[in-house]
Design a protein around this motif. Structure first.
Motif, PDB file in Angstrom:
ATOM      1  N   THR A 107      65.539   1.451  13.574  1.00 20.98           N
ATOM      2  CA  THR A 107      66.551   2.393  14.126  1.00 20.98           C
ATOM      3  C   THR A 107      67.411   3.006  13.031  1.00 20.98           C
ATOM      4  OG1 THR A 107      67.767   0.425  14.766  1.00 20.98           O
ATOM      5  CG2 THR A 107      66.842   1.713  16.541  1.00 20.98           C
ATOM      6  N   ASP A 108      67.650   2.293  11.945  1.00 25.63           N
ATOM      7  CA  ASP A 108      68.436   2.878  10.840  1.00 25.63           C
ATOM      8  C   ASP A 108      67.777   4.149  10.306  1.00 25.63           C
ATOM      9  OD1 ASP A 108      70.174   0.856  11.062  1.00 25.63           O
ATOM     10  OD2 ASP A 108      69.637  -0.193   9.205  1.00 25.63           O
ATOM     11  N   HIS A 160      69.480  11.606  13.362  1.00 26.81           N
ATOM     12  CA  HIS A 160      69.545  12.738  14.296  1.00 26.81           C
ATOM     13  C   HIS A 160      68.794  13.956  13.729  1.00 26.81           C
ATOM     14  CE1 HIS A 160      71.108  14.934  17.661  1.00 26.81           C
ATOM     15  NE2 HIS A 160      71.550  15.882  16.877  1.00 26.81           N
ATOM     16  N   GLY A 161      67.928  14.523  14.554  1.00 23.01           N
ATOM     17  CA  GLY A 161      67.246  15.755  14.137  1.00 23.01           C
ATOM     18  C   GLY A 161      66.009  15.531  13.275  1.00 23.01           C
ATOM     19  N   THR A 162      65.652  14.255  13.039  1.00 23.62           N
ATOM     20  CA  THR A 162      64.444  14.054  12.221  1.00 23.62           C
ATOM     21  C   THR A 162      63.192  14.153  13.096  1.00 23.62           C
ATOM     22  OG1 THR A 162      64.633  11.661  12.508  1.00 23.62           O
ATOM     23  CG2 THR A 162      65.482  12.555  10.455  1.00 23.62           C
ATOM     24  N   THR A 163      62.087  14.469  12.449  1.00 26.74           N
ATOM     25  CA  THR A 163      60.806  14.477  13.172  1.00 26.74           C
ATOM     26  C   THR A 163      59.879  13.483  12.485  1.00 26.74           C
ATOM     27  OG1 THR A 163      60.800  16.675  12.183  1.00 26.74           O
ATOM     28  CG2 THR A 163      60.129  16.558  14.427  1.00 26.74           C
ATOM     29  N   LEU A 164      59.167  12.748  13.309  1.00 27.41           N
ATOM     30  CA  LEU A 164      58.181  11.799  12.778  1.00 27.41           C
ATOM     31  C   LEU A 164      56.794  12.345  13.118  1.00 27.41           C
ATOM     32  CD1 LEU A 164      59.809   8.523  14.174  1.00 27.41           C
ATOM     33  CD2 LEU A 164      59.950   9.356  11.815  1.00 27.41           C
ATOM     34  N   ASN A 165      55.851  12.164  12.212  1.00 24.48           N
ATOM     35  CA  ASN A 165      54.485  12.601  12.521  1.00 24.48           C
ATOM     36  C   ASN A 165      53.762  11.485  13.260  1.00 24.48           C
ATOM     37  OD1 ASN A 165      54.846  15.057  11.328  1.00 24.48           O
ATOM     38  ND2 ASN A 165      54.250  14.318   9.301  1.00 24.48           N
ATOM     39  N   HIS A 223      66.537  12.106  18.256  1.00 19.68           N
ATOM     40  CA  HIS A 223      67.962  12.475  18.311  1.00 19.68           C
ATOM     41  C   HIS A 223      68.780  11.196  18.346  1.00 19.68           C
ATOM     42  CE1 HIS A 223      66.122  16.236  20.025  1.00 19.68           C
ATOM     43  NE2 HIS A 223      66.839  16.685  19.010  1.00 19.68           N
ATOM     44  N   HIS A 224      69.783  11.163  17.508  1.00 19.80           N
ATOM     45  CA  HIS A 224      70.662   9.993  17.449  1.00 19.80           C
ATOM     46  C   HIS A 224      72.070  10.512  17.723  1.00 19.80           C
ATOM     47  CE1 HIS A 224      71.196   5.836  15.419  1.00 19.80           C
ATOM     48  NE2 HIS A 224      72.142   6.051  16.296  1.00 19.80           N
ATOM     49  N   TYR A 225      72.588  10.262  18.914  1.00 22.56           N
ATOM     50  CA  TYR A 225      73.835  10.904  19.361  1.00 22.56           C
ATOM     51  C   TYR A 225      75.061  10.081  18.975  1.00 22.56           C
ATOM     52  CZ  TYR A 225      70.639  13.855  21.881  1.00 22.56           C
ATOM     53  OH  TYR A 225      69.629  14.742  22.184  1.00 22.56           O
ATOM     54  N   PRO A 226      76.236  10.741  18.927  1.00 19.23           N
ATOM     55  CA  PRO A 226      77.464  10.039  18.531  1.00 19.23           C
ATOM     56  C   PRO A 226      77.779   8.825  19.415  1.00 19.23           C
ATOM     57  CG  PRO A 226      77.843  12.404  18.603  1.00 19.23           C
ATOM     58  CD  PRO A 226      76.476  12.183  19.146  1.00 19.23           C
ATOM     59  N   ALA A 267      63.140  10.633  25.448  1.00 21.12           N
ATOM     60  CA  ALA A 267      63.056   9.329  26.127  1.00 21.12           C
ATOM     61  C   ALA A 267      64.049   8.404  25.433  1.00 21.12           C
ATOM     62  CB  ALA A 267      61.649   8.767  26.013  1.00 21.12           C
ATOM     63  N   ARG A 268      64.747   7.605  26.217  1.00 25.25           N
ATOM     64  CA  ARG A 268      65.798   6.766  25.640  1.00 25.25           C
ATOM     65  C   ARG A 268      65.221   5.475  25.058  1.00 25.25           C
ATOM     66  NH1 ARG A 268      71.445   5.428  28.658  1.00 25.25           N
ATOM     67  NH2 ARG A 268      72.368   4.094  27.083  1.00 25.25           N
ATOM     68  N   LEU A 269      65.730   5.109  23.885  1.00 23.62           N
ATOM     69  CA  LEU A 269      65.342   3.855  23.258  1.00 23.62           C
ATOM     70  C   LEU A 269      66.050   2.723  24.004  1.00 23.62           C
ATOM     71  CD1 LEU A 269      63.664   3.298  20.699  1.00 23.62           C
ATOM     72  CD2 LEU A 269      65.790   3.141  19.434  1.00 23.62           C
ATOM     73  N   LEU A 270      65.260   1.822  24.640  1.00 25.54           N
ATOM     74  CA  LEU A 270      65.866   0.745  25.436  1.00 25.54           C
ATOM     75  C   LEU A 270      65.987  -0.547  24.626  1.00 25.54           C
ATOM     76  CD1 LEU A 270      63.914   1.230  28.800  1.00 25.54           C
ATOM     77  CD2 LEU A 270      66.218   2.037  28.257  1.00 25.54           C
TER      78      LEU A 270
END
Length: 609
Positions: A106-107, A111-116, A127-130, A139-142
């Motif tokens: 998770t580190d 926010h805003g990065t794209t993974l291939n 997206h990593h929100y405030p 989809a939310r990371l649970l």
């Protein structure tokens, strides 16, 4: 109803008899095994069926975003069927799209990065929100960061699918966005919605456009600037997945305005209304949520439309009755000073020609913004009056009316909600006092004390004006002494005057005003009544071109100079007149022509005004 709280060990840990919590760490197993441990049995089952299992049991280092069991169960039967009926291609590809060929914790999910992904290198958006929420293609990371011998498992709450279309492409291909498509084309926003970047489009459906009055819609569609503002008000500056939207969030639009986003139960709300019809349609450059109501910004509205959402409906009816609607709906640049409904709670004025003229003076030429108004500024009205701006510590006033709420700035007009009907000035302080029978004694006293010229010149006076009754209420002997001593009289009168304009709206708790005599006047507000030196003001805010008058029912006395015994000074002709004024008015009551006779006599004695 009792609540039962049960505790369970975190995945990868177990209890030890006689010890608290779950202190024993289990040895790591491979990703396939770990899927079972973290509660993603369906993903485990499908990876078995689709021949992904050997890969995620074997050597390497992978990250898998594993949909929860509920995520698979919530897919439509049709979608699930098409995946499961073609396990070796469709299901395998779908699962490989949930995987990345390296260990990502998770580190690293910035926010805003794209993974291939491992399916044709197609991108996965992070997206990593405030508020701490992390989403993967919305989809939310649970459950995050579950280590395996050959990588890491994260559990997410949706089955994600590939995104290959821009926001513009979604607008162009979606049937329910036909009107929006035409509006976007007309305002040249296509290139923005195709461009790289991360936006959120709150896409109004055809139904949303149909809900607003046809006339209003046609006006906006025919006005490129209003249309651009309208559309930009539906575009947020960053990609906001529904998961990141929490109650009380304020989001900035491209237009520079804000929208209040929240949630009510399961439903998302915009400006307090549950109008989001369909959420999280992911695009390469952001995300689209369908909304079934149009969000019209102030900047696309006429003054009448702005007023519909403000507490000024009563005054809008007056403007309408007075036949002034054309100024408030057209393209004339004006600022409307609209009294709030509270002003009319006791009675609504009748609209005659005088009222029409007064209302014309509530419409200022030019579209203003209160934050640019300055003290002493002069504003021209459509009724050809000049209004003054007063800036106080706690209020911003135009003549006697103070601004009661934030401006609403429309397409051509700005709405200022004000706390009372405006009374434009009708002459100098002296003109106003002379024209009002209540102040005839005061006028004579001002004349006698030689202060008349001063109050006729341009200036910024506040006058606490004692009425005839105020003078009558003084003990006879005291009054006579005062009137016979021009210097003493001038001093007392100057104690009723200040060299700055103080309207009632400027007084919140206590204001100390320096009088022209030198001593301070204490002006306070109690129960919506202005008081001076603890005496209630009988009528406030009588506006003059060079000041403001507040009528008081008693003569104010400076602390130091209660009337003294005086020596034998030559009698002032005013003395006799005031004796008569006082005696006659006690007998005849206040509305007799006695004062006009006295003033005539005064003129003879002084050689006219």
């Amino acid at each position: 109803n009792r609540q039962v709280i049960s505790y369970e060990c975190c995945p990868g840990y177990e209890k030890v008899p006689g010890e608290k919590g779950c202190p024993a760490a289990l040895p790591l197993s491979n990703i396939y095994e770990t899927l079972g441990v973290v509660g993603s049995a369906t993903t485990q089952l499908y990876s078995d069926r689709s021949n992904l299992r050997p890969e995620i049991e074997g050597p390497g280092t992978f990250t898998i975003f594993a949909p929860s069991n509920e995520a698979w169960a919530s897919l439509s039967a049709e979608t699930l069927d098409s995946l499961v009926s073609n396990v070796n291609i469709e299901l395998l590809n779908a699962l490989r799209y949930h995987m990345v060929n390296k260990r990502v914790l998770t580190d690293d999910l910035k926010h805003g990065t794209t993974l291939n992904s491992m399916y044709q290198n197609l991108p996965i958006q992070i997206h990593h929100y405030p508020n701490g929420i992390v989403t993967v293609n919305c989809a939310r990371l649970l459950k995050a960061d579950h280590h395996a011998t050959n990588g890491v498992v994260h559990v997410i709450d949706k089955v994600i699918s590939t995104t290959t279309n821009s926001i513009q492409h979604i607008v162009e291909t979606e049937e329910s966005l036909e009107t929006l498509r035409a509006a976007v084309a007309a305002s040249d926003l296509n290139s923005l919605l195709e461009s790289e970047g991360q936006y959120t489009l709150l896409a109004p459906t055809n139904e949303a456009f149909e809900k607003i009055p046809r006339e209003m819609l046609n006006r906006i569609l025919g006005d490129p600037e209003a249309l651009r503002d309208l559309l930009n008000h539906h575009i947020l500056k960053s990609a906001m997945c529904a998961e990141a939207i929490i109650a009380g969030l304020t989001m900035e639009t491209l237009e520079g305005t804000t929208l209040d986003v929240g949630c009510s139960g399961e439903e998302l709300t915009l400006n307090g209304r549950p109008i989001i019809a369909n959420k999280d349609i992911l695009a390469t450059n952001g995300v689209v949520h369908f909304v079934n109501e149009l969000l019209i910004p102030d900047s696309a509205k006429t003054l009448f439309e702005l007023a519909q959402e403000s507490e000024v409906s009563e005054s809008m009816n007056l403007f309408r009755q007075a036949g002034l609607s054309s100024h408030l709906t057209g393209s004339e640049r004006v600022t409307l000073l609209a009294p709030v409904n509270e002003v009319f709670k006791d009675k609504r004025p009748t609209v005659d020609s005088n009222m029409r003229n007064l209302l014309l003076n509530h419409i200022v030429k030019d579209q203003l913004s209160s934050k640019y108004l300055y003290h002493g500024q002069k504003l021209q009205t459509l009724g050809d009056k000049e209004l003054r701006v007063f800036v106080y510590r706690n209020n911003l006033c135009i003549e006697n009316a103070c601004i009661a709420a934030h401006d609403k700035r429309g397409r051509f007009g700005t709405l200022f909600s004000v706390d009372k009907m405006l009374t434009p000035p009708t002459g100098s302080v002296m003109d106003v006092l002379k024209a009002d029978h209540r102040f005839s004694t005061l006028v004579a006293a001002i004349q006698s004390a030689g202060l008349m010229e001063n109050l006729n010149r341009p200036g910024t006076f506040t006058v606490f004006a004692p009425t005839n009754e105020a003078f009558q209420a003084m003990p006879q002997g005291e009054l006579n002494k005062l009137m016979g001593n021009a210097k003493e009289l001038a001093s007392i009168l100057k104690f009723h005057m200040a060299d700055e304009i103080l309207v009632s709206g400027a007084v919140s708790a206590l204001v100390r005003l320096k009088s022209m005599q030198g001593d301070k006047l204490e002006v306070s507000m109690k129960n919506h009544v202005i008081h001076v030196n603890k005496e209630p003001v009988a009528e406030s805010d009588i506006m003059a071109t060079n000041g403001v008058i507040h009528a008081v029912s008693s003569v104010l006395q400076p602390q130091a100079s209660r009337p003294q015994e005086r020596g034998d000074e030559p009698a002032d002709p005013a003395l006799e007149i005031f004796k008569q004024a006082s005696a006659l008015s006690k007998v005849k009551g206040k509305n007799t022509p006695v004062y006009s006779r006295l003033l005539a006599k005064m003129k003879e004695n002084s050689g006219g005004f």
